[in-house]
Scaffold this motif. Structure first.
Motif, PDB file in Angstrom:
ATOM      1  N   GLU A 141       0.803  -1.229   0.000  1.00 28.07           N
ATOM      2  CA  GLU A 141       0.000   0.000   0.000  1.00 28.07           C
ATOM      3  C   GLU A 141       0.834   1.276   0.000  1.00 28.07           C
ATOM      4  N   GLU A 142       2.166   1.152   0.094  1.00 27.20           N
ATOM      5  CA  GLU A 142       3.008   2.341   0.192  1.00 27.20           C
ATOM      6  C   GLU A 142       3.666   2.718  -1.135  1.00 27.20           C
ATOM      7  N   THR A 143       3.269   2.081  -2.220  1.00 27.58           N
ATOM      8  CA  THR A 143       3.910   2.387  -3.503  1.00 27.58           C
ATOM      9  C   THR A 143       3.497   3.766  -4.005  1.00 27.58           C
ATOM     10  N   ASN A 144       4.358   4.375  -4.792  1.00 22.33           N
ATOM     11  CA  ASN A 144       4.017   5.622  -5.478  1.00 22.33           C
ATOM     12  C   ASN A 144       4.908   5.781  -6.700  1.00 22.33           C
ATOM     13  N   GLU A 145       4.627   6.787  -7.494  1.00 23.89           N
ATOM     14  CA  GLU A 145       5.332   6.985  -8.766  1.00 23.89           C
ATOM     15  C   GLU A 145       6.820   7.266  -8.593  1.00 23.89           C
ATOM     16  N   ASN A 146       7.229   7.699  -7.403  1.00 18.69           N
ATOM     17  CA  ASN A 146       8.630   8.050  -7.184  1.00 18.69           C
ATOM     18  C   ASN A 146       9.527   6.840  -6.968  1.00 18.69           C
ATOM     19  N   TRP A 147       8.945   5.645  -7.027  1.00 15.83           N
ATOM     20  CA  TRP A 147       9.769   4.437  -7.024  1.00 15.83           C
ATOM     21  C   TRP A 147      10.552   4.330  -8.332  1.00 15.83           C
ATOM     22  N   VAL A 148      10.141   5.088  -9.331  1.00 21.60           N
ATOM     23  CA  VAL A 148      10.810   5.093 -10.640  1.00 21.60           C
ATOM     24  C   VAL A 148      11.631   6.374 -10.751  1.00 21.60           C
ATOM     25  N   LEU A 149      12.948   6.222 -10.844  1.00 21.89           N
ATOM     26  CA  LEU A 149      13.831   7.379 -10.923  1.00 21.89           C
ATOM     27  C   LEU A 149      13.881   7.944 -12.338  1.00 21.89           C
TER      28      LEU A 149
ATOM     29  N   SER B 249      -6.035   3.918 -25.900  1.00 25.55           N
ATOM     30  CA  SER B 249      -6.817   3.506 -24.732  1.00 25.55           C
ATOM     31  C   SER B 249      -5.930   3.372 -23.495  1.00 25.55           C
ATOM     32  N   ILE B 250      -4.756   2.759 -23.655  1.00 29.86           N
ATOM     33  CA  ILE B 250      -3.825   2.616 -22.529  1.00 29.86           C
ATOM     34  C   ILE B 250      -3.342   3.983 -22.062  1.00 29.86           C
ATOM     35  N   ASN B 251      -2.964   4.834 -23.015  1.00 27.86           N
ATOM     36  CA  ASN B 251      -2.423   6.151 -22.673  1.00 27.86           C
ATOM     37  C   ASN B 251      -3.418   7.033 -21.933  1.00 27.86           C
ATOM     38  N   SER B 252      -4.695   6.789 -22.157  1.00 24.63           N
ATOM     39  CA  SER B 252      -5.708   7.630 -21.517  1.00 24.63           C
ATOM     40  C   SER B 252      -5.678   7.514 -19.998  1.00 24.63           C
ATOM     41  N   ASN B 253      -5.019   6.463 -19.492  1.00 23.70           N
ATOM     42  CA  ASN B 253      -4.939   6.263 -18.044  1.00 23.70           C
ATOM     43  C   ASN B 253      -3.529   6.465 -17.486  1.00 23.70           C
ATOM     44  N   LEU B 254      -2.607   6.927 -18.331  1.00 21.02           N
ATOM     45  CA  LEU B 254      -1.212   7.063 -17.905  1.00 21.02           C
ATOM     46  C   LEU B 254      -0.800   8.524 -17.822  1.00 21.02           C
ATOM     47  N   GLN B 255       0.059   8.814 -16.849  1.00 25.15           N
ATOM     48  CA  GLN B 255       0.559  10.173 -16.656  1.00 25.15           C
ATOM     49  C   GLN B 255       2.068  10.227 -16.883  1.00 25.15           C
ATOM     50  N   THR B 256       2.554  11.426 -17.166  1.00 28.73           N
ATOM     51  CA  THR B 256       3.978  11.719 -17.098  1.00 28.73           C
ATOM     52  C   THR B 256       4.191  12.451 -15.780  1.00 28.73           C
ATOM     53  N   PHE B 257       4.959  11.867 -14.883  1.00 21.91           N
ATOM     54  CA  PHE B 257       5.039  12.363 -13.508  1.00 21.91           C
ATOM     55  C   PHE B 257       6.143  13.409 -13.341  1.00 21.91           C
ATOM     56  N   PRO B 258       5.920  14.392 -12.481  1.00 22.78           N
ATOM     57  CA  PRO B 258       6.819  15.556 -12.393  1.00 22.78           C
ATOM     58  C   PRO B 258       8.199  15.270 -11.812  1.00 22.78           C
ATOM     59  N   ASN B 259       8.363  14.185 -11.063  1.00 23.88           N
ATOM     60  CA  ASN B 259       9.653  13.928 -10.414  1.00 23.88           C
ATOM     61  C   ASN B 259      10.487  12.859 -11.115  1.00 23.88           C
ATOM     62  N   THR B 260       9.992  12.346 -12.217  1.00 22.83           N
ATOM     63  CA  THR B 260      10.693  11.290 -12.949  1.00 22.83           C
ATOM     64  C   THR B 260      11.354  11.868 -14.195  1.00 22.83           C
ATOM     65  N   TYR B 261      12.557  11.398 -14.485  1.00 26.73           N
ATOM     66  CA  TYR B 261      13.265  11.824 -15.694  1.00 26.73           C
ATOM     67  C   TYR B 261      12.892  10.881 -16.844  1.00 26.73           C
TER      68      TYR B 261
ATOM     69  N   CYS C 129      21.611  19.122 -25.671  1.00 27.57           N
ATOM     70  CA  CYS C 129      21.139  18.774 -24.331  1.00 27.57           C
ATOM     71  C   CYS C 129      21.480  19.878 -23.336  1.00 27.57           C
ATOM     72  N   GLN C 130      20.535  20.173 -22.488  1.00 27.38           N
ATOM     73  CA  GLN C 130      20.731  21.161 -21.439  1.00 27.38           C
ATOM     74  C   GLN C 130      20.618  20.464 -20.087  1.00 27.38           C
ATOM     75  N   THR C 131      20.419  21.217 -19.046  1.00 26.29           N
ATOM     76  CA  THR C 131      20.264  20.629 -17.722  1.00 26.29           C
ATOM     77  C   THR C 131      19.077  19.674 -17.715  1.00 26.29           C
ATOM     78  N   LEU C 132      19.289  18.496 -17.155  1.00 27.43           N
ATOM     79  CA  LEU C 132      18.221  17.507 -17.127  1.00 27.43           C
ATOM     80  C   LEU C 132      17.019  18.038 -16.360  1.00 27.43           C
ATOM     81  N   GLN C 133      15.858  17.792 -16.916  1.00 23.63           N
ATOM     82  CA  GLN C 133      14.625  18.302 -16.333  1.00 23.63           C
ATOM     83  C   GLN C 133      13.620  17.167 -16.194  1.00 23.63           C
TER      84      GLN C 133
END
Length: 406
Positions: A187-195, A298-310, A398-402
């Motif tokens: 129950e403690e998972t979140n998107e930040n498990w992916v760097l 259809s798959i993409n409609s439920n997926l996000q690009t998360f702000p803390n992941t590169y 390429c510039q500073t990674l964002q």
């Protein structure tokens, strides 16, 4: 009538040639793996006395504290331990012990592969979810991973993921599942498990090759009655039904949770699968529907690009523009198995009697390709809404990674 007969003859001829080419290539890969294993076994037996004690053939460069890198294969791919000593990623897993290459179902759906990837890393019995399993007609639980490859995985110990082709979409679905806390008992998972997520020719928005191989353009889910994918379907069903252990040790399509084996279903089960009444091809819970433009949307409609992941993506193509036309870039630079598909995809036009897969669709946008995927599909998620992105042609730009942008 004559025109129809000629078109049918050409289509059957193309199907015959494609079938033979794919079959021979598959046999070549499989036989190479077997030959390599036999050669290695003989070499170890004959020359083991000449090998210095404690010598190792791997270049292990593990650096303490650095996160692992997980390489996720694409369609018809395989992980470490399959096909003998062959490596899907060119031996990357032999260079550093932090590099992990899971063996996921080569033809299973994006959803099922994402579920299996989680348990490969954390350990435990793969849980496909009760609702999904009932809807798709397979067992809820799959393979058991006694020991996860990275059991400490959490927000404080994130992971770098690299996905090739459909593998990139698998990683995105997994990250969304982590954000949605979709794994029972975790129950403690979140998107930040992916760097970070790195895509190599990723299948973000589908590919028109699925239609050339036999998926219907009107729904993106079912197959044409006579096509390359139908032959593939029959071959896969027979392979899994026969359930020859040493063959499946070398290569596994990943449908064990559908219980197709003759030991569990008998002859009647085989007939049901071949007739399209049971199995992954009947329920649509396999990879090809996920790779059509409609399925990817259809798959993409439920997926996000998360702000803390590169996010990084590398797009490829084997075409060029000449006098306003898109054609293959050359004969020598394209694998023989892909050359015909490069040409066909560069000339692809969506049937006029079928509604386009999305509003604003244009054939010319989908003509650049590498023989497997359209280049427009590889850069970043575009459908049904466009995700943040910045196009870079060379490393000098390429510039500073964002984070939070492709």
């Amino acid at each position: 009538m004559i025109k129809l007969w000629m078109m049918t003859s050409l289509q059957l001829a193309e199907l015959f040639v494609s079938s033979i080419v794919h079959l021979l290539y598959g046999f070549y890969i499989f036989s190479s793996a077997v030959a390599g294993d036999i050669s290695q076994t003989l070499n170890d037996y004959l020359f083991k006395s000449n090998v210095a004690f404690g010598e190792t053939g791997q270049n292990q460069t593990n650096v303490e504290g650095l996160p692992p890198i997980v390489l996720v294969h694409g369609i018809f791919g395989f992980g470490k331990g399959r096909l003998g000593g062959l490596s899907y990623f060119g031996g990357a897993e032999k260079k550093d012990e932090r590099v992990l290459v899971p063996d996921l179902g080569s033809l299973t759906s994006i959803y099922d592969r994402a579920r299996e990837l989680f348990y490969y890393l954390k350990g435990g019995v793969v849980d496909f979810g009760e609702e999904h399993s009932e809807a798709c007609g397979h067992s809820r639980f799959g393979r058991r991973y006694e020991q996860g490859q990275y059991p400490e995985w959490d927000e404080d110990h994130p992971i770098h993921f690299v996905g090739h082709s459909a593998g990139a979409q698998v990683v995105r679905v997994l990250q969304q599942m982590l954000a949605d806390q979709a794994f029972e008992g975790f129950e403690e998972t979140n998107e930040n498990w992916v760097l970070s997520v790195t895509s190599l020719s990723g299948a973000f928005n589908g590919t028109t090759r699925t239609y050339l191989d036999g998926m219907r353009t009107d729904d993106g889910v079912s197959m044409k009655p006579i096509c390359l994918l139908q032959l593939c379907r029959i071959g896969v069903i027979m392979y899994d039904w026969l359930d020859i252990s040493w063959l499946k040790t070398y290569y596994n399509f990943g449908f064990d949770h559908f219980n197709i084996s003759w030991k569990k279903t008998g002859v009647r089960g085989l007939v049901d699968c071949l007739m399209g009444n049971a199995g992954p091809f009947a329920s649509g819970d396999w990879i090809l529907p996920d790779l059509t433009i409609q399925g990817s949307t259809s798959i993409n409609s439920n997926l996000q690009t998360f702000p803390n992941t590169y996010y990084f993506s590398y797009a490829t193509k084997r075409t060029r523009r000449v006098m306003g036309m898109t054609i293959p870039s050359g004969v020598l630079g394209i694998h023989p198995m892909l050359f015909l598909r490069v040409f066909q995809m560069s000339q692809w036009k969506f049937p006029q009697d079928v509604s386009p897969p999305y509003k604003g669709y244009r054939d010319e946008d989908w003509q650049e390709n590498d023989g497997a995927l359209n280049t427009i599909s590889m850069t970043h998620p575009r459908l049904p809404v466009e995700h943040p992105s910045r196009f870079i042609r060379s490393d000098s730009e390429c510039q500073t990674l964002q984070p939070g942008i492709w």
